[in-house]
Design a protein around this motif. Structure first.
Motif, PDB file in Angstrom:
ATOM      1  N   THR A 111      55.588  15.724  51.479  1.00  0.00           N
ATOM      2  CA  THR A 111      56.364  14.575  50.267  1.00  0.00           C
ATOM      3  C   THR A 111      55.476  14.421  49.748  1.00  0.00           C
ATOM      4  OG1 THR A 111      56.273  12.235  51.450  1.00  0.00           O
ATOM      5  CG2 THR A 111      58.408  13.680  51.267  1.00  0.00           C
ATOM      6  N   TYR A 112      54.793  15.384  49.555  1.00  0.00           N
ATOM      7  CA  TYR A 112      52.820  15.470  49.042  1.00  0.00           C
ATOM      8  C   TYR A 112      51.639  13.357  49.519  1.00  0.00           C
ATOM      9  CZ  TYR A 112      54.867  19.859  46.860  1.00  0.00           C
ATOM     10  OH  TYR A 112      54.910  20.866  46.634  1.00  0.00           O
ATOM     11  N   GLY A 113      52.509  13.639  50.647  1.00  0.00           N
ATOM     12  CA  GLY A 113      51.687  12.376  50.900  1.00  0.00           C
ATOM     13  C   GLY A 113      52.443  11.061  50.750  1.00  0.00           C
ATOM     14  N   GLY A 114      53.729  11.173  50.650  1.00  0.00           N
ATOM     15  CA  GLY A 114      54.849  10.348  50.192  1.00  0.00           C
ATOM     16  C   GLY A 114      54.257   9.467  48.702  1.00  0.00           C
ATOM     17  N   GLN A 115      54.138  10.703  47.763  1.00  0.00           N
ATOM     18  CA  GLN A 115      54.625  10.571  46.399  1.00  0.00           C
ATOM     19  C   GLN A 115      56.686  10.224  45.636  1.00  0.00           C
ATOM     20  OE1 GLN A 115      51.195  11.145  43.618  1.00  0.00           O
ATOM     21  NE2 GLN A 115      50.107  12.953  45.745  1.00  0.00           N
ATOM     22  N   ASP A 116      56.908  10.629  46.907  1.00  0.00           N
ATOM     23  CA  ASP A 116      58.241  10.442  46.175  1.00  0.00           C
ATOM     24  C   ASP A 116      59.036   9.991  46.124  1.00  0.00           C
ATOM     25  OD1 ASP A 116      58.333  10.148  48.839  1.00  0.00           O
ATOM     26  OD2 ASP A 116      60.253  11.472  49.258  1.00  0.00           O
ATOM     27  N   ILE A 117      60.463   9.748  46.114  1.00  0.00           N
ATOM     28  CA  ILE A 117      61.335   8.238  46.068  1.00  0.00           C
ATOM     29  C   ILE A 117      61.363   7.738  47.923  1.00  0.00           C
ATOM     30  CG2 ILE A 117      63.761   7.655  45.636  1.00  0.00           C
ATOM     31  CD1 ILE A 117      62.625   9.056  43.032  1.00  0.00           C
ATOM     32  N   ALA A 118      62.278   9.110  48.384  1.00  0.00           N
ATOM     33  CA  ALA A 118      62.890   7.837  49.927  1.00  0.00           C
ATOM     34  C   ALA A 118      61.672   8.159  51.085  1.00  0.00           C
ATOM     35  CB  ALA A 118      63.165   9.701  50.721  1.00  0.00           C
ATOM     36  N   TRP A 119      60.035   8.373  50.813  1.00  0.00           N
ATOM     37  CA  TRP A 119      58.929   7.355  51.731  1.00  0.00           C
ATOM     38  C   TRP A 119      58.081   7.410  51.517  1.00  0.00           C
ATOM     39  CZ3 TRP A 119      59.965   8.443  56.802  1.00  0.00           C
ATOM     40  CH2 TRP A 119      60.831   9.093  57.658  1.00  0.00           C
ATOM     41  N   THR A 290      52.201  16.879  40.730  1.00  0.00           N
ATOM     42  CA  THR A 290      52.618  16.802  41.985  1.00  0.00           C
ATOM     43  C   THR A 290      54.112  15.636  42.020  1.00  0.00           C
ATOM     44  OG1 THR A 290      50.083  16.962  42.680  1.00  0.00           O
ATOM     45  CG2 THR A 290      51.386  15.338  44.175  1.00  0.00           C
ATOM     46  N   LYS A 291      53.454  15.249  41.755  1.00  0.00           N
ATOM     47  CA  LYS A 291      54.870  13.753  41.606  1.00  0.00           C
ATOM     48  C   LYS A 291      55.944  14.348  41.321  1.00  0.00           C
ATOM     49  CE  LYS A 291      52.533   9.739  40.821  1.00  0.00           C
ATOM     50  NZ  LYS A 291      51.514  10.250  40.066  1.00  0.00           N
ATOM     51  N   ILE A 292      56.532  15.221  40.185  1.00  0.00           N
ATOM     52  CA  ILE A 292      57.754  16.525  39.581  1.00  0.00           C
ATOM     53  C   ILE A 292      57.973  16.980  41.465  1.00  0.00           C
ATOM     54  CG2 ILE A 292      58.060  17.719  38.431  1.00  0.00           C
ATOM     55  CD1 ILE A 292      56.947  17.245  36.133  1.00  0.00           C
ATOM     56  N   LYS A 293      57.378  17.724  41.550  1.00  0.00           N
ATOM     57  CA  LYS A 293      57.683  18.222  43.098  1.00  0.00           C
ATOM     58  C   LYS A 293      58.266  17.373  43.897  1.00  0.00           C
ATOM     59  CE  LYS A 293      54.504  22.435  42.390  1.00  0.00           C
ATOM     60  NZ  LYS A 293      53.279  22.687  43.155  1.00  0.00           N
ATOM     61  N   ALA A 294      57.071  16.537  44.203  1.00  0.00           N
ATOM     62  CA  ALA A 294      57.878  15.284  45.389  1.00  0.00           C
ATOM     63  C   ALA A 294      58.949  15.100  44.968  1.00  0.00           C
ATOM     64  CB  ALA A 294      57.021  14.079  45.662  1.00  0.00           C
ATOM     65  N   ILE A 299      66.027  15.822  45.950  1.00  0.00           N
ATOM     66  CA  ILE A 299      66.795  15.812  45.539  1.00  0.00           C
ATOM     67  C   ILE A 299      67.347  17.055  46.377  1.00  0.00           C
ATOM     68  CG2 ILE A 299      68.199  17.098  43.212  1.00  0.00           C
ATOM     69  CD1 ILE A 299      66.478  15.485  41.831  1.00  0.00           C
ATOM     70  N   MET A 300      66.273  18.450  46.356  1.00  0.00           N
ATOM     71  CA  MET A 300      66.880  19.653  47.463  1.00  0.00           C
ATOM     72  C   MET A 300      66.922  18.577  48.987  1.00  0.00           C
ATOM     73  SD  MET A 300      67.621  21.500  44.636  1.00  0.00           S
ATOM     74  CE  MET A 300      67.762  22.210  45.969  1.00  0.00           C
TER      75      MET A 300
END
Length: 508
Positions: A111-119, A290-294, A299-300
């Motif tokens: 998650t690129y260092g926790g830059q997503d939603i879940a983590w 980076t946040k877009i990729k996270a 989603i995927m």
């Protein structure tokens, strides 16, 4: 000078003694106010005593130590919550305090260092990203705009299954492929040549997320990576990042050439286009590549894994229970009809199938301990001290099987969700009823629930309306599961379809 140093020695010794005494007093006082729990060994904690079936083990421990207990796993303190009442304290009453995550090494990498939603922890970046997902991707309007994608992919799958009738089919494989295709079309508007590679990478990443890693329990082992989890996760992450980079770069190039990229009959922009435009605004959205990729990773990975597992468990339970299968197909015959295909307009009327999915999620919640939380400050739950930074599990699996809340809890019985009017609202997926909350509750509830709910019903309805299903000759149903972060079948469901509809054209 030497005399001065000599004079200071007793003072320094006294200071160190006082500090040491204060630390010992603090930990003694803290330990006495922590929840009860089993005796643990130095350094390794309770790790050597954990049984292979962690969910049953935790539930049995609750019988011994009470509805809230502690275990030390390596050097890290874990708290396990096992009742709706205490769960409410964590996910509702003190939701903000418990809104941070206890992130694993594999999850941090992916998650690129926790830059997503879940983590991600509960911060402004997380709130902004979640808002974008909910309003731009999962809104009612956008879900409707993408209905043609879902229909196309479901019909392709039905046609594919029809071409293989009488042969063995892996339910997990066809479901995963179908859902991945739907999501890729929602995210960047079409299936690309990278779709197959993306499916393979996502499967590997899901595997790494669920793999136990000693370095998560013993931080001093991180440098050694004894099991190779970090190394292997980075390898799969590199492949995933390469796929996303290729897709994003292609879109940026098309945009620079002045080509409009939109999907749907109303010219609805796909998610990638929306995200790139938000990034370019340079305002409070604070989006970058980076946040877009996270976000795309969430989603995927979460989108495919959750729905695929629900479908596989539901098909297993339905095929095991002939009376359930009969009622599901009778309802489909009444609502859809034998000379028609399932459309999304039928879904709200399929009450028994809806109850069957809920009963599946009661017995087989996909994330049975939810994604682990971590309190941002020391607090109190059930009269016990919960220290800042520890890991908190909410044992949804145990709550869903507790005989105090469910009659004959180990029996698969969809009728329990149909006993009176309003049951569909009493037991929905919004996390308000903490006797049944398979997707979590509070601010960290799974944001993808509306899409998951629609997809799982649509796919199941289509598979069960179009085909009869049976096990290969000599095979028996296998309900064994394996748990790490998600609850999955140990042995994939292999089933043989046969034609159910009289008109062959309905399969084309």
């Amino acid at each position: 000078m030497n005399a001065a140093k000599h004079d200071l020695t007793p003072v320094l010794v006294a200071i160190f003694i006082l500090i040491g005494a204060a630390i010992l007093w603090y930990w003694s006082k803290l330990s006495s106010s922590l929840p009860p729990g089993p005796v643990h060994l130095p350094i390794v904690g309770y790790l050597p005593f954990l049984g292979p079936n962690l969910l049953t083990h935790f539930t049995n421990m609750a019988h011994s130590y009470g509805p809230i207990f502690k275990i030390w796993l390596g050097s890290k303190l874990h708290i396990v919550i096992n009742t709706p009442e205490l769960a409410r304290t964590v996910v509702r009453d003190q939701d903000e305090t418990f809104a941070n995550r206890s992130i694993t090494i594999a999850a941090s990498i992916i998650t690129y260092g926790g830059q997503d939603i879940a983590w991600s922890n509960n911060n402004s970046s997380w709130r902004n990203l979640r808002k974008i997902l909910v309003h731009e991707v999962l809104s009612n309007k956008n879900r409707e705009a993408c209905s043609s994608f879902r229909r196309d992919e479901v019909r392709k799958t039905i046609k594919n299954v029809y071409s293989k009738m009488g042969t063995e089919i892996c339910i997990k494989e066809i479901s995963f492929s179908m859902i991945t295709n739907v999501l890729t079309r929602m995210v960047w508007g079409k299936n690309s040549h990278l779709g197959v590679e993306l499916q393979m990478v996502v499967l590997k990443i899901v595997e790494m997320l669920g793999k136990p890693n000693l370095s998560d329990f013993f931080p001093f082992l991180i440098w050694f990576d004894l099991q190779g989890v970090e190394r292997e996760t980075k390898r799969h992450f590199k492949n995933l990042d390469r796929v996303f980079t290729s897709i994003i770069d292609d879109r940026i190039k098309l945009n620079s050439e002045g080509l409009d990229v939109a999907v749907g009959h109303e010219g609805k922009k796909d998610l990638l286009q929306i995200l790139l435009e938000l990034k370019d605004q340079k305002d409070a959205t604070s989006l970058d590549i980076t946040k877009i990729k996270a976000l795309l990773t969430d989603i995927m990975v979460a989108g495919t894994e959750t729905t695929t597992s629900v479908i596989e468990w539901a098909m297993t339970e339905i095929m095991q229970n002939p009376n359930v299968m009969k009622r599901v197909q009778e309802e489909l015959a009444e609502i859809v009809g034998p000379n028609n295909i399932v459309e999304e307009s039928h879904l709200s009327k399929l009450k028994y199938l809806d109850a069957t999915v809920k009963e599946t999620l009661r017995l087989h919640p996909i994330v049975p301990l939810l994604v682990p939380r971590s309190p941002s400050q020391t607090c109190t739950v059930g009269g016990y001290t919960i220290p800042k930074g520890c890991t908190v599990f909410v044992n949804v699996w145990a709550i869903h099987r507790d005989p105090r809340y469910w009659d004959n809890p180990l029996e698969f019985n969809p009728e329990r969700f149909l006993t009176c009017d309003g049951m569909d609202k009493l037991y929905d997926f919004k996390g308000n009823n903490l006797k049944f909350f398979p997707f979590g509750s509070g601010r960290r509830i799974c944001p993808g629930v509306p899409l998951v709910e629609k997809m799982q019903i649509y796919i199941l309805a289509s598979l069960l309306h179009s085909f009869d299903w049976s096990l290969p000759k000599g095979e028996e149903h296998d309900f064994s599961d394996m748990f790490s972060l998600a609850l999955k079948k140990t042995k994939p469901l292999i089933a043989i379809p046969s034609q159910r509809l009289p008109d062959v054209s309905l399969y084309m």
